[in-house]
Design an enzyme around this catalytic site. Sequence first.
Site, mmCIF file in Angstrom:
data_model
loop_
_atom_site.group_PDB
_atom_site.id
_atom_site.type_symbol
_atom_site.label_atom_id
_atom_site.label_comp_id
_atom_site.label_asym_id
_atom_site.label_seq_id
_atom_site.Cartn_x
_atom_site.Cartn_y
_atom_site.Cartn_z
ATOM 1 N N GLY A 89 -5.795 -3.892 5.721
ATOM 2 C CA GLY A 89 -5.486 -4.298 4.355
ATOM 3 C C GLY A 89 -3.992 -4.205 4.110
ATOM 4 O O GLY A 89 -3.189 -4.248 5.032
ATOM 5 N N ARG A 90 -3.608 -4.036 2.848
ATOM 6 C CA ARG A 90 -2.182 -3.951 2.529
ATOM 7 C C ARG A 90 -1.617 -2.545 2.683
ATOM 8 O O ARG A 90 -0.406 -2.367 2.799
ATOM 9 C CB ARG A 90 -1.919 -4.472 1.120
ATOM 10 C CG ARG A 90 -1.834 -5.974 1.086
ATOM 11 C CD ARG A 90 -1.204 -6.502 -0.178
ATOM 12 N NE ARG A 90 -2.045 -6.254 -1.334
ATOM 13 C CZ ARG A 90 -1.619 -5.650 -2.442
ATOM 14 N NH1 ARG A 90 -0.394 -5.210 -2.546
ATOM 15 N NH2 ARG A 90 -2.445 -5.487 -3.451
ATOM 16 N N GLU A 93 1.125 -1.570 5.309
ATOM 17 C CA GLU A 93 2.477 -2.070 5.079
ATOM 18 C C GLU A 93 3.379 -0.969 4.538
ATOM 19 O O GLU A 93 4.539 -0.849 4.934
ATOM 20 C CB GLU A 93 2.402 -3.241 4.099
ATOM 21 C CG GLU A 93 3.704 -3.888 3.754
ATOM 22 C CD GLU A 93 3.495 -5.023 2.785
ATOM 23 O OE1 GLU A 93 3.348 -6.170 3.259
ATOM 24 O OE2 GLU A 93 3.450 -4.773 1.560
ATOM 25 N N CYS A 119 -7.248 -4.956 11.781
ATOM 26 C CA CYS A 119 -6.518 -5.874 10.919
ATOM 27 C C CYS A 119 -5.028 -5.519 10.838
ATOM 28 O O CYS A 119 -4.337 -5.465 11.831
ATOM 29 C CB CYS A 119 -7.195 -5.894 9.551
ATOM 30 S SG CYS A 119 -6.732 -7.248 8.472
ATOM 31 N N HIS A 120 -4.528 -5.222 9.636
ATOM 32 C CA HIS A 120 -3.129 -4.883 9.432
ATOM 33 C C HIS A 120 -2.808 -3.436 9.808
ATOM 34 O O HIS A 120 -1.635 -3.045 9.803
ATOM 35 C CB HIS A 120 -2.721 -5.140 7.979
ATOM 36 C CG HIS A 120 -2.611 -6.591 7.638
ATOM 37 N ND1 HIS A 120 -3.714 -7.393 7.416
ATOM 38 C CD2 HIS A 120 -1.526 -7.390 7.487
ATOM 39 C CE1 HIS A 120 -3.313 -8.614 7.135
ATOM 40 N NE2 HIS A 120 -1.984 -8.646 7.178
ATOM 41 N N TYR A 139 -4.875 -8.733 12.889
ATOM 42 C CA TYR A 139 -4.924 -9.932 12.073
ATOM 43 C C TYR A 139 -3.844 -10.862 12.619
ATOM 44 O O TYR A 139 -2.732 -10.412 12.933
ATOM 45 C CB TYR A 139 -4.688 -9.591 10.592
ATOM 46 C CG TYR A 139 -4.904 -10.783 9.709
ATOM 47 C CD1 TYR A 139 -6.190 -11.271 9.502
ATOM 48 C CD2 TYR A 139 -3.839 -11.453 9.117
ATOM 49 C CE1 TYR A 139 -6.409 -12.402 8.731
ATOM 50 C CE2 TYR A 139 -4.044 -12.577 8.343
ATOM 51 C CZ TYR A 139 -5.332 -13.043 8.157
ATOM 52 O OH TYR A 139 -5.552 -14.167 7.392
#
Length: 193
Positions: A89-90, A93, A119-120, A139
């Site tokens: 997800g975010r 980050e 993913c992320h 991702y």
Amino acid sequence: MARKKILFLTGDFAEDYETMVPFQMLQMVGHEVHAVCPGKAAGDKVITAIHDFEGDQTYSEKRGHYFVLNASFADVKPADYDALAIAGGRAPEYLRLDRKVIELVQHFFSAGKPVAAVCHAIQILTAADVVRGKKLTAYPAVGPEVTQAGGHYEHVNIDEAVTDGLLVTAPAWPAHPQWIAAFLKVLGTRIEP
């Protein structure tokens, strides 16, 4: 089956399925899972985001659920854990900007412990400089980061996982069946019928 103690890293706007599903499935098979987020304590909540694939050029994002953490990040001693799992997800980050997160990840790799990232979440691995020479997936938008960090990015279907030694990665939540099964195999978890 030997019960494992697993550190599970998540954060605000981590992907909903990538937080809820692995956390619950790892507990379901008998492992002790501590869900943590920097700056938060046991009982605090993170808000998740729902990423969906609806035919646009990238995933869509909607507000998800509240997820209650069951351990305090400040109390984490990586040597106490057998393995690490990281939600996508975010959240990755900004989580990768936290020095203690980077040190935690580096501990698991240098100690030769299993790591699962989806993913992320791979953004945290590239920031920690632990993917050099490893085969992994992420991702697709994170693929260039893997290559720049010296990893060998594997483009696989969205429902597939990649294992390289003790590292298990997947591109997104549709890969949960393969990703979690591969992680359980690396952990030595056997599910008897």
